[in-house]
Enzyme design. Structure first.
Site, PDB file in Angstrom:
ATOM      1  N   MET A  95       0.800  -1.183   0.149  1.00  0.00           N
ATOM      2  CA  MET A  95       0.041   0.120   0.014  1.00  0.00           C
ATOM      3  C   MET A  95       0.784   1.304   0.109  1.00  0.00           C
ATOM      4  O   MET A  95       0.397   2.398  -0.466  1.00  0.00           O
ATOM      5  CB  MET A  95      -0.775   0.025   1.276  1.00  0.00           C
ATOM      6  N   ASP A 237      -4.247  -7.203  11.058  1.00  0.00           N
ATOM      7  CA  ASP A 237      -3.369  -7.890  10.313  1.00  0.00           C
ATOM      8  C   ASP A 237      -2.052  -8.050  11.228  1.00  0.00           C
ATOM      9  O   ASP A 237      -0.876  -7.817  10.753  1.00  0.00           O
ATOM     10  CB  ASP A 237      -3.003  -6.884   9.068  1.00  0.00           C
TER      11      ASP A 237
END
Length: 856
Positions: A95, A237
């Protein structure tokens, strides 16, 4: 050393769980057909899913190529918002790209993460970027990466400004650990932490082994997750690459791109899995919309599992991987790490529970148990049994289970009664053996010097032999029990006992079948040829032709070294032998407790005792005694008292724990309880000098100098062995205390007589005092000499220097206080000595407290 970087974030939410699943299945099919997989082509319709597909397929090595920018990065040198100059690209992920940057306003180095724009759709990614900033903006925690600012690059791309961390990711550390384990075997990677220095830079080791260090890092991240959850944020995560370890060995949680607040209801579509598959909780993998804190707990437990076993909970390169993650439990960590402490195994089992209701409810609960393990306390959970694992697997796969059970029942019907009876008998015998084992005394057959062991009352020794007889009936193959019995036979020294001891060693030799054991057995067979030799000294094991090699041989040799307490260096020689045996032979770890205590290795002794209690499934007399001694030396007196009380309850009438309870209460200043325990210990072992010695110290401190002197004079100096210097030193100390008390009363005649006697005792003692203790004796003598000539200033100075050896002794401090009024104003020497004493006191009570010169 690794480059100082921030590890970037992991795979993003796709916004379409079905698409991700379809891409993974298509990729698996291509791999199984032997085709070369082109991830970019596979994900051409969903380029934003490429990193997630790569990680799910186990192709992480391809990720850098997918994420690689042109060598000429246009952002290098850019000045963002007129403040942050990007100097070097240090990492790239799914990202964002991370740069080292210079903050011109605050003149510091920071990390700037810039949203990637090369993978297509930006809206979802920008939302996630915004969530990361919002999730961290209001939180300050030592184990959570801090966000300082956010803004937009010249082209409108979002960026975040964070702490610039130096060190390595936990993923990098675990890769290095796996490499070491493959090359050198498990002990090379787990025995210490020095191998971390090339990755993190030289640092102060906070734990004695990598196992404990990994637990420490996990506890730190658990505390970070607890803070996040309290703020209403789920990370979603948690994995090794999102945990960064700094140069000062601090774990920091990174990458909050998938973090979710309760109000983020539209950020992820229902049915869309988020996170990294191998570390995702089952409910997360199934795409459940409502996740709780226990999902993060699962991810952290999976990360700890990886640190312990050197592999993730699930592995594979076929379509069976995802199926296994949905259907099966991870293999128990103890299969990869056979010596895994039982309590830590229980923590892993609970953290990796498939059903959230059975898992730790929150990160606080996990943190508490990890901290308890590190502090050698019992955790709140118990490990899953083999039957429990089987039953859960059976419930998830009933058809296969019905088939297996039906076959088993058909076979069992042929002879069910006998197997059931044998199983019940074996279980009862095992329980009885376990109860007897946990009550065996700590220093059975190795207590005190060889001559002192010969004085143990016959009834007591016969009771121990009877216990060992029963244990050998239950388990005839137990080498340690047979060796203990042989030693007790030698110490009992009755008619026929040397033959019985030789028979036990012959049985050990026959079972072991080694040249070393045969030679030891032969020495037992000829024991006592020299007149007047009994016990340990009856067996001469010097100059053996063969040396111990196997774990059992090292155990036998280490045991005999501990029996040779009359020989210098016995403890270190024993420890060296038992270290060689401990990894493969649990009884060696039990015996090693004594060698660790005798060599001053108190922290390892605590760890060893905690491991053994996990292995045995309960406290034992030996483990509690070892823990008590370690806590006593560390001045954690209440913990020491608790351990010794448990030890005494498990093995009533044993001298060691009773005596040490007296020492602990004495240090606490509870003279009445201390006296009671020393007197009980003397009744049990009237010929052991140490209880009488401590009772004499206590009596002198209470002001009864004559009784104290009589107690010391009742000790035969020869009974002290190598510590015979303590006899004269204690007599001198009693006279010095008498002189100090007389000084307070103004009794000059008694001051002179007692000081003279003290000087003489210290003079005589110094000749037989070990070099390491001569300074203490000399200082005591100088105090007595100064008191004799009436130089109170010098008395105070000498007294203060003497106190450095025991800076928190309340009685010595009280004696000092009594001197100060008569000494008047302090001289420069006395003031300097007072300063040294106070600094010693600070360093003893708070070792990490800054010295005055270091204070800011």
């Amino acid at each position: 050393m690794a480059d100082p970087t921030l590890i970037p974030d992991g795979p993003p939410d796709s916004g379409d769980g079905d698409a991700l699943t379809a891409l993974v299945e298509r990729g698996l099919a291509q791999l199984e057909d032997g085709a070369t997989l082109d991830v970019e082509h596979l994900c051409r319709e969903h380029p934003e899913l490429a990193p997630a597909v790569v990680e799910a397929l186990g192709l992480q090595d391809d990720l850098p190529e997918l994420c690689r920018r042109a060598a000429d990065d246009p952002l290098i040198g850019a000045l963002l918002q007129g403040r942050y100059r990007l100097e070097e690209r240090v990492g790239a992920g799914a990202m964002g790209t991370v740069y080292r940057a210079f903050d011109r306003d605050l003149k510091r180095i920071v990390a700037v993460k810039v949203l990637r724009t090369d993978l297509g759709v930006r809206s979802v990614r920008e939302q996630r970027f915004l969530r990361e900033a919002e999730a961290l903006a209001s939180l300050r925690h030592p184990h959570v990466v801090a966000i300082h600012d956010r803004g937009s690059a010249p082209d409108g791309t979002a960026f975040l400004v964070m702490d610039y961390l130096q060190g390595a990711s936990l993923a990098t550390i675990l890769e290095r650990c796996a490499t070491l384990a493959d090359r050198d075997g498990l002990p090379a990677a787990y025995a210490g932490t020095a191998w971390l220095d090339p990755l993190l830079g030289p640092g102060i080791a906070t734990e004695s082994s990598f196992l404990r260090q990994a637990v420490r890092w996990t506890a730190e991240i658990a505390s970070a997750l607890a803070a996040l959850h309290s703020a209403g944020v789920l990370h979603r995560d948690v994995k090794p690459s999102n945990i960064f370890v700094t140069r000062d060995r601090r774990a920091v949680l990174l990458d909050f791109g998938l973090a979710k607040r309760p109000e983020d209801l539209t950020a992820t579509m229902p049915g869309s899995p988020v996170g990294t598959p191998c570390y995702m909780a089952p409910e997360q993998l199934e795409g459940q919309a409502e996740l709780g804190p226990s999902a993060d707990v699962y991810g952290l437990a999976a990360t700890l599992y990886h640190a312990i076993t050197r592999k993730p909970p699930y592995q594979g390169e076929s379509s069976m991987l995802l199926l296994s993650m949905v259907r099966d439990d991870p293999a128990p960590a103890v299969r990869d790490y056979p010596n895994l402490p039982r309590d830590l195994s229980a923590v892993l089992d609970t953290g990796l529970e498939r059903r959230p209701s059975r898992r730790y409810a929150d990160a606080n609960a996990l943190d508490r148990d990890l901290t308890a393990f590190l502090e050698h306390r019992q955790v709140s959970v118990r490990p899953l049994t083999t039957v429990g694992r089987w039953w859960r697997a059976a419930r998830r796969r009933p058809l296969r289970t019905v088939s297996v059970v039906s076959t088993a029942l058909a076979v069992a019907a042929l002879g069910i009664a006998l197997p059931l009876w044998l199983d019940a008998t074996a279980r009862i015998n095992a329980e009885e053996w376990g109860e007897l084992n946990k009550r065996l005394p700590t220093q059975l057959a190795i207590e005190g010097d060889p001559e002192q062991r010969l004085l143990v009352p016959g009834a007591e020794r016969n009771g121990y032999i009877a216990t060992l007889d029963r244990m050998l009936e239950l388990k005839p193959e137990e080498l340690p029990i047979r060796l203990l019995r042989a030693a007790l036979y030698l110490d009992r020294n009755m008619a026929g006992d040397r033959g019985r001891a030789a028979a036990d060693l012959a049985a050990i030799s026959a079972a072991g079948g080694s040249a070393y054991l045969r030679e030891v057995a032969q020495r037992y067979a000829t024991a006592g040829d020299a007149e007047g030799r009994g016990g340990t000294k009856a067996v001469d094991l010097d100059d053996l032709e063969h040396t111990p090699e196997t774990p059992q041989e090292c155990f036998v040799a280490g045991f005999h070294e501990l029996r040779n307490r009359h020989r210098s260096g016995f403890a270190q020689r024993s420890l060296t032998l038992l270290d060689r045996a401990a990894e493969a032979y649990v009884p060696a770890r039990d015996l090693r407790l004594i060698a660790l205590l005798a060599t001053g290795n108190f922290d390892p002794a605590l760890e060893e005792a905690a491991y053994l209690e996990g292995h045995y499934g309960s406290e034992t007399s030996r483990t509690r005694f070892a823990m008590g001694v370690a806590h006593l030396v560390r001045r954690d007196l209440q913990k020491a008292i608790g351990c010794f009380e448990t030890c005494a309850a498990l093995r009533p009438g044993r001298h060691g724990p009773i005596h040490n309870l007296g020492v602990a209460y004495h240090r606490l200043g509870d003279l009445d309880r201390a006296r009671d325990h020393f007197e009980q210990a003397l009744e049990l072992r009237p010929w052991f000098w140490n209880s009488r010695y401590h009772l004499a110290e206590l009596t002198a401190e209470a002001g009864d100098f004559e009784t104290a002197r009589q107690l010391v004079e009742a000790i035969e100096p020869v009974a002290l062995g190598a510590e015979r210097w303590k006899h004269g030193y204690l007599l001198g100390s009693i006279e010095l205390k008498r002189a100090l008390a007389a000084h307070g009363d103004g009794d000059k005649d008694t001051v002179e007589a007692a000081s003279t006697a003290a000087v003489e005792w210290f003079r005589r003692t110094r000749r037989v005092t070990p070099a390491s203790r001569r300074g203490t004796v000399q200082l005591s003598r100088e105090v007595a000499e100064a008191l004799l000539i009436g130089d109170l200033q010098e008395v105070v100075a000498r007294r203060l220097r003497l106190l450095r050896a025991d800076p928190t002794n309340p009685y010595q401090i009280a004696n000092l206080r009594a001197l100060l009024p008569g000494a008047g104003g302090l001289s420069a020497a006395a003031a300097e000595a007072l300063g040294e004493y106070l600094q010693a006191l600070v360093e003893t009570l708070a070792p990490n407290f800054a010295r005055p010169t270091d204070a800011k």
